[in-house]
Design a protein around this motif. Structure first.
Motif, mmCIF file in Angstrom:
data_model
loop_
_atom_site.group_PDB
_atom_site.id
_atom_site.type_symbol
_atom_site.label_atom_id
_atom_site.label_comp_id
_atom_site.label_asym_id
_atom_site.label_seq_id
_atom_site.Cartn_x
_atom_site.Cartn_y
_atom_site.Cartn_z
ATOM 1 N N SER A 100 10.227 2.285 -1.193
ATOM 2 C CA SER A 100 8.957 2.202 -2.526
ATOM 3 C C SER A 100 9.698 1.965 -3.472
ATOM 4 O O SER A 100 9.219 1.203 -4.624
ATOM 5 N N ARG A 154 -6.389 0.323 -4.857
ATOM 6 C CA ARG A 154 -5.175 -0.340 -4.424
ATOM 7 C C ARG A 154 -5.804 -2.147 -4.146
ATOM 8 O O ARG A 154 -6.823 -2.045 -2.985
ATOM 9 N N MET A 182 8.601 9.803 -4.753
ATOM 10 C CA MET A 182 8.459 9.026 -4.385
ATOM 11 C C MET A 182 9.344 9.258 -2.813
ATOM 12 O O MET A 182 8.909 8.571 -2.058
ATOM 13 N N ASN A 212 7.044 11.123 -0.107
ATOM 14 C CA ASN A 212 6.119 10.605 0.094
ATOM 15 C C ASN A 212 6.166 9.377 0.284
ATOM 16 O O ASN A 212 4.831 8.750 0.787
ATOM 17 N N GLU A 213 7.189 8.521 0.051
ATOM 18 C CA GLU A 213 6.591 7.116 -0.221
ATOM 19 C C GLU A 213 7.721 6.752 0.682
ATOM 20 O O GLU A 213 8.177 5.191 1.251
ATOM 21 N N LYS A 252 9.614 -1.218 -4.323
ATOM 22 C CA LYS A 252 8.281 -2.246 -3.749
ATOM 23 C C LYS A 252 7.940 -3.431 -5.141
ATOM 24 O O LYS A 252 7.973 -3.103 -6.307
ATOM 25 N N ALA A 296 0.575 2.130 -6.332
ATOM 26 C CA ALA A 296 0.455 3.580 -4.563
ATOM 27 C C ALA A 296 0.106 4.183 -5.849
ATOM 28 O O ALA A 296 -0.405 5.170 -5.003
ATOM 29 N N THR A 297 0.323 4.232 -7.058
ATOM 30 C CA THR A 297 -0.699 5.338 -7.897
ATOM 31 C C THR A 297 -2.182 5.289 -7.953
ATOM 32 O O THR A 297 -2.437 6.492 -9.207
#
Length: 299
Positions: A65, A145, A57, A60-61, A68, A138-139
């Protein structure tokens, strides 16, 4: 003179105070615990261990995140926790009065906890659905999405795309999970407070911390299987043929049991327990501080 002016207010405030205090304490605790809750959801969605999820996380985010779905989490506390803690305290006070002021037996506390959990979950289910979807978004593949902007946008889109009743999708397992969690958390907390404070003579801080830890463990152990099923139901997507992977909670539970055994329901238990226990602790600590503040200003 001051007392005369305050007479009309206490009756109203006495009624709403458990609900207001419960909601405020839950919202404050959620602001602190949201990152752990986010990691817990990702673990349940099969993204790896707590350390792997956290590392991915961040890489990448970004740090944002972890928060979120915070708006949905706060909305959930403003509905669910307000209703469950408020109703639990009101029902407990009524039961104590009926019991001539004597402490209630554990069985009666458990029954009140079950009732409060059902009430809270029924009120908070829409916000809970929005929270799960925002955390799981996000997954999903980019094409699937939902890209909700915030909790209210999520609720609006759910109603617009799926109908009003979709707000209570997964409400069955949500209510059952809440009943089991509150039975474990609220009943064991009150029982532990009596043990630590009255029997062992511990101080306020030690009592709150000890009782919260005990209630957090029992809340986790009782509710995680239902939370796992609830999460799977709420985040599922139809396949190319429009078929969902599960027809309902029981089907999800049976398929999970068949594919992974009973311990599959306890996926992410350490993180779940770490998430529940601190939230319980902070909720009660915040609640105690709010009540102290009220007394200091004469409410």
């Amino acid at each position: 003179m001051a007392e005369g002016n305050s007479k009309p207010q206490p009756a109203v405030w006495t009624t709403v105070r458990p609900f207001v205090n419960g909601g405020l304490s839950g919202m404050l605790a959620t602001c602190v615990i949201q990152p752990i809750d986010m990691v817990k959801v990702r673990i349940q969605l099969g993204q790896g261990s707590a350390s792997q999820v956290t590392k991915n996380m961040l890489a990448n985010e970004g740090f944002g995140s972890f928060y979120k779905g915070l708006s949905a989490g706060l909305l959930r506390q403003a509905t669910y926790t307000t209703a469950r803690l408020g109703s639990f305290r009101v029902l407990t006070n009524k039961a104590v009065e009926a019991n001539d002021g004597k402490p209630l037996p554990l069985l009666q506390k458990a029954a009140i906890g079950l009732t409060a959990g059902a009430i809270g979950a029924s009120v908070g289910s829409p916000a809970d659905l929005a929270l799960i979807r925002m955390q799981a978004d996000a997954t999903l593949p980019a094409a699937q999405r939902r890209n909700y902007k915030n909790a209210f946008h999520a609720l609006y889109r759910i109603v617009a795309d799926e109908g009003v009743l979709a707000l209570w999708k997964g409400a069955g397992p949500t209510v059952v999970r809440a009943m089991s969690l509150n039975m474990g958390m609220l009943a064991s907390y009150d029982q532990s407070v009596e043990l630590f404070r009255d029997s062992l003579g511990l101080g306020e801080v030690s009592t709150v911390v000890g009782a919260s830890a005990v209630s957090g463990f029992f809340a986790s152990a009782c509710s995680l299987p239902f939370d796992y099923v609830k999460t799977q139901i709420q985040k599922m997507q139809p396949d190319a043929n429009g078929k969902y992977p599960y027809t309902g909670s029981l089907d999800c539970a049976m398929k999970t049991l068949k594919s992974g055994g009973p311990f599959k329901f306890y996926t992410g238990f350490p993180v779940y327990c770490v998430r529940i226990a601190p939230h319980v602790m902070m909720t009660w600590i915040f609640l105690n501080q709010i009540q102290k503040l009220e007394k200091s200003i004469g409410l």
